[in-house]
Scaffold this motif. Sequence first.
Motif, PDB file in Angstrom:
ATOM      1  N   ARG A  65       0.860  -1.207   0.014  1.00  0.00           N
ATOM      2  CA  ARG A  65       0.005   0.107  -0.078  1.00  0.00           C
ATOM      3  C   ARG A  65       1.000   1.049   0.097  1.00  0.00           C
ATOM      4  NH1 ARG A  65      -5.269   0.135   3.228  1.00  0.00           N
ATOM      5  NH2 ARG A  65      -5.843  -1.863   2.256  1.00  0.00           N
ATOM      6  N   ALA A  66       0.854   1.903  -1.014  1.00  0.00           N
ATOM      7  CA  ALA A  66       1.624   3.166  -1.437  1.00  0.00           C
ATOM      8  C   ALA A  66       1.204   4.187  -0.232  1.00  0.00           C
ATOM      9  CB  ALA A  66       1.562   3.660  -2.644  1.00  0.00           C
ATOM     10  N   VAL A  67      -0.038   4.389  -0.222  1.00  0.00           N
ATOM     11  CA  VAL A  67      -0.494   5.589   0.668  1.00  0.00           C
ATOM     12  C   VAL A  67      -1.648   4.929   1.532  1.00  0.00           C
ATOM     13  CG1 VAL A  67      -1.770   7.747   0.679  1.00  0.00           C
ATOM     14  CG2 VAL A  67      -0.223   7.069  -1.080  1.00  0.00           C
ATOM     15  N   ALA A  68      -1.600   5.459   2.914  1.00  0.00           N
ATOM     16  CA  ALA A  68      -2.240   4.731   3.930  1.00  0.00           C
ATOM     17  C   ALA A  68      -3.828   5.463   3.842  1.00  0.00           C
ATOM     18  CB  ALA A  68      -1.695   5.046   5.446  1.00  0.00           C
ATOM     19  N   LEU A  69      -4.812   4.877   4.302  1.00  0.00           N
ATOM     20  CA  LEU A  69      -6.187   5.520   4.442  1.00  0.00           C
ATOM     21  C   LEU A  69      -6.479   5.179   5.850  1.00  0.00           C
ATOM     22  CD1 LEU A  69      -6.254   4.927   1.199  1.00  0.00           C
ATOM     23  CD2 LEU A  69      -8.786   4.804   1.502  1.00  0.00           C
ATOM     24  N   LEU A  70      -6.682   6.226   6.584  1.00  0.00           N
ATOM     25  CA  LEU A  70      -6.968   6.326   7.979  1.00  0.00           C
ATOM     26  C   LEU A  70      -8.175   6.474   8.429  1.00  0.00           C
ATOM     27  CD1 LEU A  70      -3.630   8.353   9.062  1.00  0.00           C
ATOM     28  CD2 LEU A  70      -3.811   5.970   9.019  1.00  0.00           C
ATOM     29  N   ARG A  71      -8.826   5.639   9.293  1.00  0.00           N
ATOM     30  CA  ARG A  71     -10.404   6.160   9.567  1.00  0.00           C
ATOM     31  C   ARG A  71     -10.161   6.468  11.392  1.00  0.00           C
ATOM     32  NH1 ARG A  71     -14.804   1.769   7.539  1.00  0.00           N
ATOM     33  NH2 ARG A  71     -16.005   3.658   6.601  1.00  0.00           N
ATOM     34  N   VAL A  72     -10.403   7.637  11.651  1.00  0.00           N
ATOM     35  CA  VAL A  72     -10.176   8.146  12.969  1.00  0.00           C
ATOM     36  C   VAL A  72     -11.640   8.759  13.458  1.00  0.00           C
ATOM     37  CG1 VAL A  72      -8.789   9.466  14.479  1.00  0.00           C
ATOM     38  CG2 VAL A  72      -7.695   8.485  12.556  1.00  0.00           C
ATOM     39  N   PRO A  73     -12.012   7.873  14.717  1.00  0.00           N
ATOM     40  CA  PRO A  73     -11.601   6.795  15.293  1.00  0.00           C
ATOM     41  C   PRO A  73     -12.277   5.623  14.427  1.00  0.00           C
ATOM     42  CG  PRO A  73     -13.270   7.687  16.395  1.00  0.00           C
ATOM     43  CD  PRO A  73     -13.097   8.309  15.324  1.00  0.00           C
ATOM     44  N   PRO A 110      -1.051  10.404   4.113  1.00  0.00           N
ATOM     45  CA  PRO A 110      -2.337   9.397   4.215  1.00  0.00           C
ATOM     46  C   PRO A 110      -3.569  10.203   3.857  1.00  0.00           C
ATOM     47  CG  PRO A 110      -0.775   8.912   6.225  1.00  0.00           C
ATOM     48  CD  PRO A 110      -0.410  10.304   5.468  1.00  0.00           C
ATOM     49  N   PHE A 111      -4.544   9.675   3.560  1.00  0.00           N
ATOM     50  CA  PHE A 111      -5.718  10.182   3.468  1.00  0.00           C
ATOM     51  C   PHE A 111      -6.584  10.113   4.926  1.00  0.00           C
ATOM     52  CE2 PHE A 111      -5.075   8.762  -1.089  1.00  0.00           C
ATOM     53  CZ  PHE A 111      -4.955  10.122  -1.535  1.00  0.00           C
ATOM     54  N   LEU A 112      -7.355  10.634   5.339  1.00  0.00           N
ATOM     55  CA  LEU A 112      -7.923  10.687   6.560  1.00  0.00           C
ATOM     56  C   LEU A 112      -9.485  10.886   6.482  1.00  0.00           C
ATOM     57  CD1 LEU A 112      -7.714  10.722   9.822  1.00  0.00           C
ATOM     58  CD2 LEU A 112      -7.363  13.209   9.589  1.00  0.00           C
ATOM     59  N   GLU A 113     -10.279   9.980   7.160  1.00  0.00           N
ATOM     60  CA  GLU A 113     -11.547  10.206   7.304  1.00  0.00           C
ATOM     61  C   GLU A 113     -11.810  10.201   8.670  1.00  0.00           C
ATOM     62  OE1 GLU A 113     -15.481   7.716   5.850  1.00  0.00           O
ATOM     63  OE2 GLU A 113     -14.237   6.434   7.287  1.00  0.00           O
ATOM     64  N   VAL A 114     -12.566  11.236   9.072  1.00  0.00           N
ATOM     65  CA  VAL A 114     -13.061  11.375  10.588  1.00  0.00           C
ATOM     66  C   VAL A 114     -14.291  11.104  10.756  1.00  0.00           C
ATOM     67  CG1 VAL A 114     -12.898  13.255  12.322  1.00  0.00           C
ATOM     68  CG2 VAL A 114     -10.981  13.352  10.514  1.00  0.00           C
ATOM     69  N   ARG A 115     -14.504  10.302  11.668  1.00  0.00           N
ATOM     70  CA  ARG A 115     -15.815   9.873  12.109  1.00  0.00           C
ATOM     71  C   ARG A 115     -16.576  10.198  13.194  1.00  0.00           C
ATOM     72  NH1 ARG A 115     -15.572   3.485  11.181  1.00  0.00           N
ATOM     73  NH2 ARG A 115     -17.650   3.795  10.161  1.00  0.00           N
ATOM     74  N   LYS A 129     -12.577  13.289   4.153  1.00  0.00           N
ATOM     75  CA  LYS A 129     -13.982  12.986   4.496  1.00  0.00           C
ATOM     76  C   LYS A 129     -14.033  13.227   6.061  1.00  0.00           C
ATOM     77  CE  LYS A 129     -17.629   9.466   3.794  1.00  0.00           C
ATOM     78  NZ  LYS A 129     -17.961   8.274   3.674  1.00  0.00           N
ATOM     79  N   ILE A 130     -15.208  13.879   6.247  1.00  0.00           N
ATOM     80  CA  ILE A 130     -15.686  14.046   7.654  1.00  0.00           C
ATOM     81  C   ILE A 130     -17.304  13.059   7.713  1.00  0.00           C
ATOM     82  CG2 ILE A 130     -16.719  15.561   9.580  1.00  0.00           C
ATOM     83  CD1 ILE A 130     -14.847  17.458   8.692  1.00  0.00           C
ATOM     84  N   ASP A 131     -17.136  12.049   8.118  1.00  0.00           N
ATOM     85  CA  ASP A 131     -18.372  11.205   8.466  1.00  0.00           C
ATOM     86  C   ASP A 131     -19.076  11.352   9.540  1.00  0.00           C
ATOM     87  OD1 ASP A 131     -20.138   8.994   7.558  1.00  0.00           O
ATOM     88  OD2 ASP A 131     -19.012   7.847   9.093  1.00  0.00           O
ATOM     89  N   THR A 132     -20.529  12.027   9.529  1.00  0.00           N
ATOM     90  CA  THR A 132     -21.079  12.337  10.566  1.00  0.00           C
ATOM     91  C   THR A 132     -22.358  11.284  10.819  1.00  0.00           C
ATOM     92  OG1 THR A 132     -22.293  14.109   9.187  1.00  0.00           O
ATOM     93  CG2 THR A 132     -20.409  14.840  10.764  1.00  0.00           C
ATOM     94  N   SER A 133     -22.587  11.024  12.014  1.00  0.00           N
ATOM     95  CA  SER A 133     -23.732  10.193  12.279  1.00  0.00           C
ATOM     96  C   SER A 133     -24.524  10.977  13.519  1.00  0.00           C
ATOM     97  CB  SER A 133     -23.311   8.682  12.410  1.00  0.00           C
ATOM     98  OG  SER A 133     -22.415   8.689  13.217  1.00  0.00           O
TER      99      SER A 133
END
Length: 416
Positions: free
Chosen positions: A282-290, A318-323, A350-354
């Motif tokens: 994987r050349a670039v990490a994808l992070l999901r936090v948390p 890294p690409f970051l998705e915030v949850r 991405k900012i993932d809101t629920s």
Amino acid sequence: MRIIHTSDWHLGQTLHQFDRSVEHQAFLDWLSDTLVSEQADALLICGDIFDTANPSAAAQKQFYRFLQQSKTRLPQLQIIIIAGNHDSPGRLEAPAPLLDSFGVTVIGFVPRQADGSIDIASLLLPLKNAQGDIAAWCMAIPFLRPGDVPRIEQANDPYMEGIALLYRQVLQHAIDIREPQQAIIALGHCHMVGGEISEESERRIVIGGTEALSATIFDSNVAYAALGHLHLAQKIGKQEHLRYCGSPLPLSFAEVDYRHQVLRVDLQENQVSAITPLYVPRAVALLRVPEKPAPLAQVLVALTALDIPHDTPAERMPFLEVRVRLNAPEPGLRAAIEQAIEGKPVRLAKIDTSFAQREASATSDVALAELERLHPDQIFDRLYQSKFGDDNQSGTPPEISAAFAELLLATPEVQA
């Protein structure tokens, strides 16, 4: 004979507007090296080479450079490519006369004869081993659209039954012409029954009444089925020889835990002797936090604690998705997140809101006649209360109401 099975490259794809050409190039370089180190006899690319039917010039250049470099390094390598549902069959086949001379075969359309009948023989290609002998026959069937399949009168589902019939016809032709020691390999870009999909990045193939094909279209004469379309590497029906190799890199944050791979398939006479996953770095990490959505306070703590080397090159950040789990809208959400990651070498994708689920009350329903008499801010207030209101809150917070009022003022047709 040794075959490498890959699919779903999606060259030209962007992740929430971020370019991914660096990741794709890293994969193509790794694949070219792998073909050489594994001394592959054939490369099977099972559709969705590009992410769109009209790929950029840069994405096409990546693809053709890979083909040229791989054939230069392994002159005897056979490459067979079929179109996927993301690809333009015509665009893929346009350079076919040139590619054929280099040992690269592209099947975008189902070929037809002068009388309009399907040219079954053209969908069956020989695969030769290092000695130049035909070791296998390849059923190279691209993604099938309704106009591609044989017509079946009075069929319950003409499209799906037509697909099954076409596979049977090509398979029967392979059985008729092969020698006993020659294997039959089937290529397809389709959704098989039992296949696990990635909801965020896979385009559903729904044209007829049914979406998934039965594994029974591949009978015991098929030594190996090399499939494309699903991004998760998997077996179908727990059968070792029916395989999706999956995509070589995560195409959405839903795929961060996938083990991306290509498959090495070894043939001994007319049977598969071994199937081995070769894992793609994987050349670039994808992070999901948390990892799971959490309240904003916890999320900000986790973001502040991110520890990524500051010398990470910009193209490898890294690409970051915030949850975030919210109880009510948070106007300052993005600003708070950006402040928490300020100075950190990450790309906020991405900012993932629920929101906490609330039980809608019967009194929240509004009849259409009443809805027409309400002003937009009254409708907004009722909607807010139904989703986020509680016993301790008498109305929409002033800052939320003010933000909505600004939107109304900026939309003259609503005021009119």
